[in-house]
Design an enzyme around this catalytic site. Structure first.
Site, PDB file in Angstrom:
ATOM      1  N   HIS A 172       0.886 -11.609   2.071  1.00 31.41           N
ATOM      2  CA  HIS A 172      -0.171 -10.910   1.327  1.00 31.41           C
ATOM      3  C   HIS A 172      -0.766 -11.784   0.221  1.00 31.41           C
ATOM      4  O   HIS A 172      -1.982 -11.806   0.020  1.00 31.41           O
ATOM      5  CB  HIS A 172       0.398  -9.621   0.732  1.00 31.41           C
ATOM      6  CG  HIS A 172      -0.628  -8.575   0.451  1.00 31.41           C
ATOM      7  ND1 HIS A 172      -0.336  -7.244   0.392  1.00 31.41           N
ATOM      8  CD2 HIS A 172      -1.958  -8.658   0.208  1.00 31.41           C
ATOM      9  CE1 HIS A 172      -1.432  -6.547   0.126  1.00 31.41           C
ATOM     10  NE2 HIS A 172      -2.429  -7.397   0.006  1.00 31.41           N
ATOM     11  N   TYR A 221       0.817  -1.218   0.000  1.00 31.62           N
ATOM     12  CA  TYR A 221       0.000   0.000   0.000  1.00 31.62           C
ATOM     13  C   TYR A 221       0.851   1.268   0.000  1.00 31.62           C
ATOM     14  O   TYR A 221       0.350   2.352  -0.280  1.00 31.62           O
ATOM     15  CB  TYR A 221      -0.930   0.040   1.223  1.00 31.62           C
ATOM     16  CG  TYR A 221      -1.904  -1.095   1.355  1.00 31.62           C
ATOM     17  CD1 TYR A 221      -2.101  -2.032   0.337  1.00 31.62           C
ATOM     18  CD2 TYR A 221      -2.643  -1.247   2.531  1.00 31.62           C
ATOM     19  CE1 TYR A 221      -2.999  -3.076   0.489  1.00 31.62           C
ATOM     20  CE2 TYR A 221      -3.546  -2.289   2.682  1.00 31.62           C
ATOM     21  CZ  TYR A 221      -3.708  -3.203   1.663  1.00 31.62           C
ATOM     22  OH  TYR A 221      -4.599  -4.237   1.826  1.00 31.62           O
TER      23      TYR A 221
END
Length: 269
Positions: free
Chosen positions: A100, A42
């Protein structure tokens, strides 16, 4: 305090950057959120860390999740990248570190990166470990590799149009909590007639109905709302108790409408 389990709702920070991320996190914490979810990919861990430290809420009262990106899955890379995440987040540990995505094409063996994640937990970089976007066979493999080391969660896409039933049920059968990202289907829930009708009958919003539906299924939602009004509404949604009929109506909206489906994704269940 040490958290034994995930708080019932989290503040997602995907797509939030800079001042917007800082303010959204600070606002969420001031309103009562205690779980903040970020990720290396992010590129906002520093801003999220600023929001946490400026909130005035003691660090021990906040559950922080970050996720290791797939280019950091080699053993030494994983540990180093987590240490870098801690620096950016301005903390000496996270409460939960997730893989992730599974390594694309199994380029890095699961034994290697889950072993490194286990080492990170042993070294105190994280209190809990978990996975994200893992399929049913991958969850089984992860469980076998980690043995007695608990996997706290599998974080996957869950919203009324993508119920992800097979994965949710398999994870729960294995004793994993499911965290559901994109619980509002990036705003699409607001436009659905069924959700609008149920929301009108209860004098709430379709977003609140979608969050209550996730929570009723035992899925931890992590909406990424930035406005205090919406953040408050998301918290209030946890108080809703949907009827069996309402749950069935929402269940019928599932059409496998997957939003997060990059070219490196695993072969979905």
């Amino acid at each position: 305090m040490a958290f034994d389990a995930l708080p019932p709702i989290g503040m997602g920070t995907f797509r939030l950057k800079g001042e917007e991320a800082r303010e959204a996190v600070r606002s969420a914490l001031s309103l009562g959120y205690r779980h903040i979810d970020t990720a290396q990919m992010y590129e906002n861990e520093a801003a999220v860390g600023d929001g946490i430290t400026s909130s005035g809420i003691p660090r021990r009262d906040i559950f922080i999740t970050t996720k290791v990106w797939f280019d950091n899955l080699r053993s030494s890379d994983l540990i180093n990248s987590l240490q870098r995440s801690l620096q950016l987040l301005k903390t000496d540990h996270v409460d939960l570190a997730l893989i992730h995505w599974p390594s694309p094409g199994d380029e890095v063996p699961m034994e290697e990166y889950l072993g490194a994640l286990k080492d990170a937990r042993r070294e105190g970089l994280t209190d809990h470990i978990g996975i994200s976007n893992f399929t049913c066979p991958q969850m089984d493999q992860a469980r076998e590799i980690l043995g007695d080391t608990p996997i706290l969660t599998n974080q996957v896409e869950v919203h009324p149009f993508m119920a992800n039933r097979k994965v949710v049920e398999h994870a729960q059968k294995l004793g994993l909590t499911v965290t559901g990202y994109m619980p509002l289907a990036v705003g699409r829930v607001m436009e659905d007639e069924t959700l609008q009708r149920i929301a009108r009958s209860r004098h709430v919003t379709p977003a609140q109905i979608a969050i209550a539906w996730s929570a009723t299924r035992g899925v931890i939602p992590i909406p990424s709302s930035t406005r205090p009004k919406h953040q408050t509404a998301n918290l209030d949604a946890l108080k809703l108790r949907l009827t069996d009929d309402e749950m069935r109506e929402i269940d019928a909206l599932d059409r496998g409408d997957r939003i997060a489906d990059p070219d490196f994704a695993p072969d979905w269940d």
